[in-house]
Design an enzyme around this catalytic site. Structure first.
Site, short mmCIF file in Angstrom:
data_model
loop_
_atom_site.label_atom_id
_atom_site.label_comp_id
_atom_site.label_asym_id
_atom_site.label_seq_id
_atom_site.Cartn_x
_atom_site.Cartn_y
_atom_site.Cartn_z
N ARG A 116 0.87 -1.17 0.00
CA ARG A 116 0.00 0.00 0.00
C ARG A 116 0.91 1.22 0.00
O ARG A 116 2.12 1.12 0.13
CB ARG A 116 -0.91 0.03 1.23
CG ARG A 116 -2.24 -0.71 1.13
CD ARG A 116 -3.29 -0.05 0.23
NE ARG A 116 -3.31 1.40 0.25
CZ ARG A 116 -4.00 2.15 1.12
NH1 ARG A 116 -4.75 1.56 2.04
NH2 ARG A 116 -3.97 3.47 1.05
N ASP A 149 -3.05 -1.57 8.72
CA ASP A 149 -2.07 -0.54 8.36
C ASP A 149 -0.70 -0.76 8.98
O ASP A 149 0.32 -0.52 8.34
CB ASP A 149 -2.57 0.85 8.81
CG ASP A 149 -3.60 1.42 7.85
OD1 ASP A 149 -3.64 0.97 6.70
OD2 ASP A 149 -4.36 2.31 8.27
N ARG A 150 -0.66 -1.16 10.26
CA ARG A 150 0.60 -1.16 11.00
C ARG A 150 0.90 -2.56 11.52
O ARG A 150 0.10 -3.15 12.23
CB ARG A 150 0.54 -0.15 12.16
CG ARG A 150 0.33 1.27 11.67
CD ARG A 150 0.23 2.27 12.83
NE ARG A 150 -0.88 2.02 13.73
CZ ARG A 150 -2.14 2.31 13.46
NH1 ARG A 150 -2.48 2.87 12.31
NH2 ARG A 150 -3.09 2.05 14.34
N GLU A 275 -2.34 15.93 7.96
CA GLU A 275 -1.56 14.70 7.85
C GLU A 275 -1.38 14.33 6.39
O GLU A 275 -2.01 14.90 5.50
CB GLU A 275 -2.17 13.55 8.65
CG GLU A 275 -3.57 13.14 8.30
CD GLU A 275 -4.03 12.01 9.22
OE1 GLU A 275 -3.23 11.10 9.51
OE2 GLU A 275 -5.20 12.03 9.64
N GLU A 276 -0.44 13.40 6.15
CA GLU A 276 -0.18 12.87 4.81
C GLU A 276 -0.02 13.97 3.76
O GLU A 276 -0.68 13.97 2.71
CB GLU A 276 -1.28 11.89 4.42
CG GLU A 276 -1.29 10.66 5.30
CD GLU A 276 -2.40 9.67 4.99
OE1 GLU A 276 -2.29 8.51 5.40
OE2 GLU A 276 -3.39 10.06 4.32
N ARG A 291 -4.00 16.38 3.99
CA ARG A 291 -5.28 15.74 4.29
C ARG A 291 -5.80 16.22 5.64
O ARG A 291 -5.05 16.26 6.61
CB ARG A 291 -5.09 14.22 4.31
CG ARG A 291 -6.28 13.41 4.83
CD ARG A 291 -5.92 11.93 4.84
NE ARG A 291 -6.99 11.09 5.41
CZ ARG A 291 -6.92 9.76 5.51
NH1 ARG A 291 -5.85 9.11 5.07
NH2 ARG A 291 -7.92 9.07 6.04
N GLY A 296 -12.59 19.01 7.55
CA GLY A 296 -12.60 19.70 6.27
C GLY A 296 -12.64 18.80 5.06
O GLY A 296 -11.96 17.78 5.00
N ASP A 322 -11.36 16.66 -1.24
CA ASP A 322 -11.20 15.50 -0.37
C ASP A 322 -12.37 14.54 -0.59
O ASP A 322 -13.34 14.87 -1.28
CB ASP A 322 -11.12 15.93 1.10
CG ASP A 322 -10.35 14.95 1.96
OD1 ASP A 322 -10.05 13.83 1.49
OD2 ASP A 322 -10.05 15.29 3.12
N ARG A 368 -13.60 5.83 -2.64
CA ARG A 368 -12.33 5.98 -3.34
C ARG A 368 -12.40 5.29 -4.69
O ARG A 368 -11.78 4.25 -4.93
CB ARG A 368 -11.20 5.43 -2.48
CG ARG A 368 -11.03 6.20 -1.17
CD ARG A 368 -9.99 5.56 -0.27
NE ARG A 368 -9.84 6.33 0.97
CZ ARG A 368 -8.98 6.03 1.94
NH1 ARG A 368 -8.20 4.97 1.82
NH2 ARG A 368 -8.92 6.78 3.03
N TYR A 402 -5.14 6.62 -2.59
CA TYR A 402 -4.28 7.76 -2.30
C TYR A 402 -3.75 8.36 -3.60
O TYR A 402 -3.68 7.70 -4.64
CB TYR A 402 -3.10 7.34 -1.44
CG TYR A 402 -3.38 7.18 0.03
CD1 TYR A 402 -4.67 7.07 0.53
CD2 TYR A 402 -2.34 7.14 0.96
CE1 TYR A 402 -4.92 6.93 1.88
CE2 TYR A 402 -2.57 7.00 2.32
CZ TYR A 402 -3.86 6.89 2.77
OH TYR A 402 -4.10 6.74 4.11
#
Length: 470
Positions: A116, A149-150, A275-276, A291, A296, A322, A368, A402
């Site tokens: 990813r 993710d982690r 972030e990102e 982001r 927002g 976004d 997405r 992304y």
């Protein structure tokens, strides 16, 4: 001739041939020793001759073994000059395909990493695709559960742009579940974040060697850009976040030289969320479009000066970029405040073009899927809704994900301005599809002087894979 004479004759001929063969081998050995001896290599049969040309193009590596020459061309940069990167961004009328890796299609039968967060960054001689692996391959049992993710198995690796993330050409960069990378003109710098959520550590590598660390300061999932950091005249800049993804967090800018931190500053952004960030150099500064995972649907904008002073706000354009987001017609835009009241979000990007802005976004307002890039007249400085160009990159029947920015340095492009480029991740598998895994491929586009037709450069893999049917 009687039988005994025949036997004697045949035996004599055979013996003569054996003796002749032995003599040939002896002569061959003597000649070989004499030839290698005259070469002045002190009896060593293997030697490597490396010729470095002052063309900053390559090293020609010649391996000599007896009478066999193997020539291998190794990409080479003299490493003596930092990239300037103070030029302005080129004006782009459209974006042309630069590369597409087709990793998931190939991965149905090839040895392709589950990944990813792919992103692209460039040196003076090449662009590389970086990606966060899951320590597993597509269509393999270890791909199960890679929607997470982690994990301790995630690593940052890279290949030349356009290559699939395969095990044979990938280069290890860092242990990481969040990362950024950039080249200063001499060497690659990578920042890889790993460890437990409450005490994560970012390890900085320069030229492949660990040189510095950043420890979590807020104890809440330290993370970074998931796209290229930015180097200007030898100093490299990146943005980090520590804190909640859906309310006020803490944000910092870091500055490093040769992989060692030489400056940092906290970003004051009460009521806003960063972030990102997708960052790029422009006119001697670092411009970032980020982001907002809190409220927002407009994107935060951060402009960083070399002395680490900064300006922070939101992308002014009166069109949201976004996801999820509301209708364009209901959005007013703001240069200073979050608008839209839609949380979560997705990594994205934008490029300043004078007072205009190119901004990418999913075509779908709620998921997405699909991807388009819009040019908004005066959208960098005003709440303008005026679209002067639009280009579709992935149609709305296909998944995206992304997206992020990078530039082609003048050393690579031969231009007198920095070419704006972007990549779009195309996520496949969980949670949208019936597989045991989550992975992605990417399409990369670069700015050109011409308008480019709409098309869909989507992922195209046919799912499920064999492993998903077991």
């Amino acid at each position: 001739m009687n039988p005994n004479q025949k036997i004697i004759t045949i035996g004599s001929i055979s013996l003569g041939l054996v003796v002749f063969n032995v003599l040939l081998h002896v002569v061959s050995i003597i000649v070989t020793v004499l030839v290698l001896g005259k070469g002045g290599n002190n009896g060593i049969c293997n030697e490597t001759v490396v010729r470095e040309y002052n063309e900053t193009v390559r090293i020609e590596k010649v391996t000599q073994w007896h009478n066999t020459n193997v020539v291998e061309y190794v990409p080479y940069w003299n490493g003596g000059t930092y990239m300037n990167n103070t030029e302005a961004i080129c004006d782009a009328k459209g974006f042309a395909p630069f590369s597409k890796d087709n990793g998931i299609r190939i991965g149905s039968r090839g040895h392709i990493f589950v990944i990813r967060e792919p992103f692209v960054s460039c040196s003076p001689i090449e662009c590389r695709t970086f990606f966060l692996t899951q320590g597993s391959l597509l269509n393999d049992k270890h791909s199960n559960g890679t929607v997470k993710d982690r994990s301790p198995f995630r690593t940052l690796m890279s290949v030349e742009v356009g290559q699939s993330p395969n095990v044979y050409q990938a280069r290890f960069e860092a242990v990481a579940w969040s990362a950024t990378a950039c080249h200063d003109g001499k060497k690659w710098m990578t920042v890889g974040v790993t460890g437990p959520d409450s005490k994560a550590v970012a390890v900085i590598h320069y030229g492949g060697v660990p040189t510095d660390v950043v420890n979590s300061w807020a104890g809440d999932i330290l993370r970074t850009q998931e796209s290229s950091c930015t180097c200007i005249q030898g100093d490299c800049y990146w943005v980090m976040t520590d804190g909640p993804a859906n309310r006020q967090a803490q944000y910092r800018i870091y500055k490093a030289n040769q992989g060692r931190i030489i400056g940092q500053t906290d970003i004051s952004f009460n009521g806003g969320h960063i972030e990102e960030c997708s960052c790029y150099p422009n006119d001697g500064k670092v411009e970032c479009v980020c982001r907002d995972g809190w409220t927002g649907t407009n994107r935060p904008v951060l402009v960083i000066s070399p002395d680490l002073s900064y300006r922070v706000g939101y992308l002014c354009a009166g069109i949201p970029s976004d996801t999820p987001r509301g209708e364009d017609t209901q959005f007013t835009g703001s240069c200073t405040s979050p608008m839209g009241n839609q949380g979560y979000g997705v990594k994205g990007f934008g490029f300043r073009q004078g007072t205009d802005v190119w901004m990418g976004r999913t075509i779908s307002r709620t998921s997405r899927s699909g991807f388009e890039i819009l040019r908004i007249k005066n959208g960098w400085t005003q709440t303008s809704k005026e679209q002067i160009r639009k280009q579709v990159v992935v149609d709305n029947l296909n998944w995206s994900g992304y997206s992020g920015s990078f530039t082609l340095p003048v050393e690579l492009s031969g231009k007198d301005c920095l070419v704006p480029c972007f990549w779009v991740e195309m996520i496949r598998g969980k949670p949208e599809e019936k597989t045991i895994w989550t992975s992605s491929s990417s399409i990369v586009m670069c700015g050109v002087d011409y308008e480019v037709a709409d098309w869909s450069w989507h992922d195209g893999a046919i799912l499920p894979f064999d492993i998903d049917k077991m």
